[in-house]
Write an enzyme that holds these catalytic residues in place. Sequence first.
Site, PDB file in Angstrom:
ATOM      1  N   ASP A   1       3.498   9.365  -0.583  1.00  0.00           N
ATOM      2  CA  ASP A   1       2.284   8.638  -0.233  1.00  0.00           C
ATOM      3  C   ASP A   1       2.090   7.517  -1.242  1.00  0.00           C
ATOM      4  O   ASP A   1       2.282   7.743  -2.435  1.00  0.00           O
ATOM      5  CB  ASP A   1       1.086   9.606  -0.317  1.00  0.00           C
TER       6      ASP A   1
ATOM      7  N   HIS B   1       0.822  -1.216   0.000  1.00  0.00           N
ATOM      8  CA  HIS B   1       0.000   0.000   0.000  1.00  0.00           C
ATOM      9  C   HIS B   1       0.853   1.262   0.000  1.00  0.00           C
ATOM     10  O   HIS B   1       0.387   2.330  -0.360  1.00  0.00           O
ATOM     11  CB  HIS B   1      -0.923   0.012   1.220  1.00  0.00           C
TER      12      HIS B   1
HETATM   13  P1  ADQ Z   1      -3.041   6.115   4.872  1.00  0.00           P
HETATM   14  O1  ADQ Z   1      -1.648   6.572   5.094  1.00  0.00           O
HETATM   15  O2  ADQ Z   1      -3.848   5.945   6.089  1.00  0.00           O
HETATM   16  O3  ADQ Z   1      -3.114   4.779   4.025  1.00  0.00           O
HETATM   17  P2  ADQ Z   1      -4.940   7.523   2.998  1.00  0.00           P
HETATM   18  O4  ADQ Z   1      -4.900   6.801   1.715  1.00  0.00           O
HETATM   19  O5  ADQ Z   1      -5.065   8.991   2.828  1.00  0.00           O
HETATM   20  O6  ADQ Z   1      -3.646   7.277   3.899  1.00  0.00           O
HETATM   21  O7  ADQ Z   1      -6.169   7.015   3.830  1.00  0.00           O
HETATM   22  C1  ADQ Z   1      -6.584   7.635   4.985  1.00  0.00           C
HETATM   23  C2  ADQ Z   1      -8.015   7.197   5.310  1.00  0.00           C
HETATM   24  O8  ADQ Z   1      -8.326   7.602   6.635  1.00  0.00           O
HETATM   25  C3  ADQ Z   1      -9.024   7.826   4.392  1.00  0.00           C
HETATM   26  O9  ADQ Z   1      -9.959   6.870   4.004  1.00  0.00           O
HETATM   27  C4  ADQ Z   1      -9.660   8.927   5.253  1.00  0.00           C
HETATM   28  O10 ADQ Z   1     -11.016   9.115   4.980  1.00  0.00           O
HETATM   29  C5  ADQ Z   1      -9.483   8.396   6.651  1.00  0.00           C
HETATM   30  N1  ADQ Z   1      -9.280   9.516   7.617  1.00  0.00           N
HETATM   31  C6  ADQ Z   1      -8.260  10.381   7.633  1.00  0.00           C
HETATM   32  N2  ADQ Z   1      -8.413  11.269   8.623  1.00  0.00           N
HETATM   33  C7  ADQ Z   1      -9.525  10.943   9.269  1.00  0.00           C
HETATM   34  C8  ADQ Z   1     -10.225  11.477  10.412  1.00  0.00           C
HETATM   35  N3  ADQ Z   1      -9.771  12.511  11.114  1.00  0.00           N
HETATM   36  N4  ADQ Z   1     -11.334  10.878  10.776  1.00  0.00           N
HETATM   37  C9  ADQ Z   1     -11.808   9.818  10.101  1.00  0.00           C
HETATM   38  N5  ADQ Z   1     -11.210   9.280   9.041  1.00  0.00           N
HETATM   39  C10 ADQ Z   1     -10.099   9.831   8.633  1.00  0.00           C
HETATM   40  C11 ADQ Z   1      -2.163   3.892   3.396  1.00  0.00           C
HETATM   41  C12 ADQ Z   1      -1.143   4.547   2.482  1.00  0.00           C
HETATM   42  C13 ADQ Z   1      -1.843   5.345   1.414  1.00  0.00           C
HETATM   43  C14 ADQ Z   1      -2.802   4.464   0.649  1.00  0.00           C
HETATM   44  C15 ADQ Z   1      -3.708   3.697   1.606  1.00  0.00           C
HETATM   45  C16 ADQ Z   1      -4.546   2.661   0.877  1.00  0.00           C
HETATM   46  O11 ADQ Z   1      -0.264   5.372   3.226  1.00  0.00           O
HETATM   47  O12 ADQ Z   1      -0.920   5.939   0.534  1.00  0.00           O
HETATM   48  O13 ADQ Z   1      -3.609   5.256  -0.192  1.00  0.00           O
HETATM   49  O14 ADQ Z   1      -2.949   3.031   2.581  1.00  0.00           O
HETATM   50  O15 ADQ Z   1      -3.766   1.811   0.110  1.00  0.00           O
END
Ligand code: ADQ
Length: 737
Positions: free
Chosen positions: A375, A167
């Site tokens: 990311d 990921h």
């Molecule tokens: P993350 O580093 O967690 O994931 P991201 O892809 O942005 O990064 O996902 C974050 C998730 O958390 C989103 O679905 C968002 O809605 C949720 N979220 C963030 N802040 C929040 C809050 N305050 N309250 C509730 N929900 C919140 C890792 C990798 C990424 C990759 C994903 C999936 O780092 O690059 O996209 O896995 O493969």
Amino acid sequence: MSDRIVVVSNRLPLTARRSGGRWHGERSSGGLVAALGPVLEQTNGLWIGWPGDAPSGDTTGRTKLLRQWERDHGFAAVDLPPGVGRAFYEGYSNNTLWPLLHGFPSRVTFDPETWHAYRDANERFAAGVIDRVRPDDLVWVQDYQLMLLPGLLREARPEVRSGFFLHVPFPPPEIFRILPQREAILQGLLGADVIGFQTHEHMGAFRRSLLQILGIESRMDQVEVGGRVVSLEARPIGIVTDEWERLVSSDAVVAKRITDLHARHAGRRLILAVDRLDYTKGIPERLRAFRHFLVSRPGWRRKVTFIQVAVPSRERIPRYADLRRQVSEMVGEINGELGTATWSPVIYLRRSIPRSELAALYAAADVGWVASLRDGMNLVAKEYVACQRDRAGVLLLSELAGAAGEMGEAIRVNPYDEPGSAEALDRALSMPEEERAERQAVLLERVRRNNALVWAERSVADIARAGRDPGQVPGSVPVPPVTEIRRAFRSAARRACYLDYDGTLVPIAARPSEAVPSAAVGEVVGALARRRNTTVVIVSGRSVLDLERWFGDLKGTWLAAEHGALLRPPGTDEWRPLRPGADVEWKERVRPVLEHFAARAPGSTIEEKEFSLAWHFRLVEPEFGDWLANEVAAALDQQLAGTELAVLRGNKIVEVRFAWANKGEVVAHVRSLGETAGFELAIGDDRTDEDLFERLPDDAWSIRVGPGSTRARYRLPDPAAALALLATLGVSTRRTH
Ligand code: ADQ
């Protein structure tokens, strides 16, 4: 989809918690759960992972709960002793691998203890899988916490098909190789049948690490290790778009929240950022850029509000606690310095918020701002687009997030460039509606199409395919049955043998001129050609000159040069073109193109033959050579479209020649001249030899030398083995004819 899916991830989608003396499961609502739910349900699948720490004391209730989960939901728990769990997760996974994979070497901590815990935890997860897995299951391992698992599974259960999905990014080899356990991690991953990445860039970096660290060469989308093919795929993850769209369009709570937000911020434009509180997300950098924006463009003050939502994460790791403090301080600074009694430039929500609240914020924001310094993908960018629907806000997207590769209509920003980011924000806020709508429509369409369900289905299909297509797996193409071949050879009234030269009769050499046949080759081929009623055809990509020099004296054999463009029948000295009168004026146009590329790759050479031009790059650094070769092929493909020429990628060579000059045509030509042979054999080592195999009947003896996908029925490891087989045919024990 009928095979059962077994997903393995660090966390289970349920966490075991005790409240009021009773144990219960708390569901997490991450995107992964939503994406995998349907595939797991369809196949009655299993999800294996860690269910959360067990507090000390009586855990009988917990054990009962975990058993019930497995029975009712297919969620199987792997427990980790507290010491192991912490060193594994906070230690090696998040203090070593996370910064390393994201390309922050200065933040990497190396601690041999945590490595032991990582290995230990991976072994426990592997045991959890091995205990439950059935031979036909498809095991799909998720993410960087479990990089050793595919290898452990392969050792214990080699028959089980498995995939791994990363990921997060994979860094360039210059960074990855600082990891003391780099070999073990790469070997662990290579245990899978398919390794999936978010982007081609990450996949390319992984391939370069394989080469530089393990010395393993790979092709564009596959690696051969230990007689197996490991497929590499770039499969960008998506979101469950429908769910977000439904929340915004038909959920009453969300609708109310959106109205409230508009009322509360009437007359102001809303800028939104949503992140885990992680240093890879560029939160301080974005705050700095926002401050720069307000300072350099005072006209926007009081007209914008920046909402930063940040969910705390990994707080027991000091660096994360530091970041939390830093962000709070920066927000306070900006609000203190630039705010007024009625306006706060930044609203900071530091907690996890419910989806309905998040959806409302996404829907109400005029600008969604993603500033990741690195990311894997970034789902927030996609969630923002999904929730905007027809409203056409603008997405500011860091070019360093994986999502940037897929979301070209966003405004791209370099998060390290403070004035550049401020300017991009200005541009986003000033963009005319028509342009916004146009960009949003394209983005939304793509976010809908490449959604999480499609991602899961495609990834599972990749794993299902592994090991099923016999052409793809060298191990599954059997070695030729020598006794049977000899018997068939002897009993046939007429025989025909088609033999490739380079890589088949002689090993591939660094320079084409060094691949000179040994005396044994001449003897074996000569003996074969002397057998009665035996047609021997040497079919090579080589020039007339080379074949004359090496086989000119073998008057009993056919020689086919330049893949069959030129033929010398047995008993003659005369070479004839397969198609008389072919015009080679095209070489004047193609040569400059090849020369242009040869100049960029020292060590590469151009070879000119009568009917073809080729660019050889065996001596060029493999990664660079392959990359240039793709460029050459793409450039020429376009230039030559609609002509009777073909651009072919062979083994370290790109060649332009007539489409009709192929080895299959040689078979057709030789067959058309005489009686059909009851025994036909073809041996070759590369793509051009596949044309030979294809033109022969299904029951012919077709043999591929060396690795690679093939339609041949049999496979031999190397030229020595091929020569040995031919030698046994050439020797007549009994003169039957
Ligand atoms: P993350 O580093 O967690 O994931 P991201 O892809 O942005 O990064 O996902 C974050 C998730 O958390 C989103 O679905 C968002 O809605 C949720 N979220 C963030 N802040 C929040 C809050 N305050 N309250 C509730 N929900 C919140 C890792 C990798 C990424 C990759 C994903 C999936 O780092 O690059 O996209 O896995 O493969």
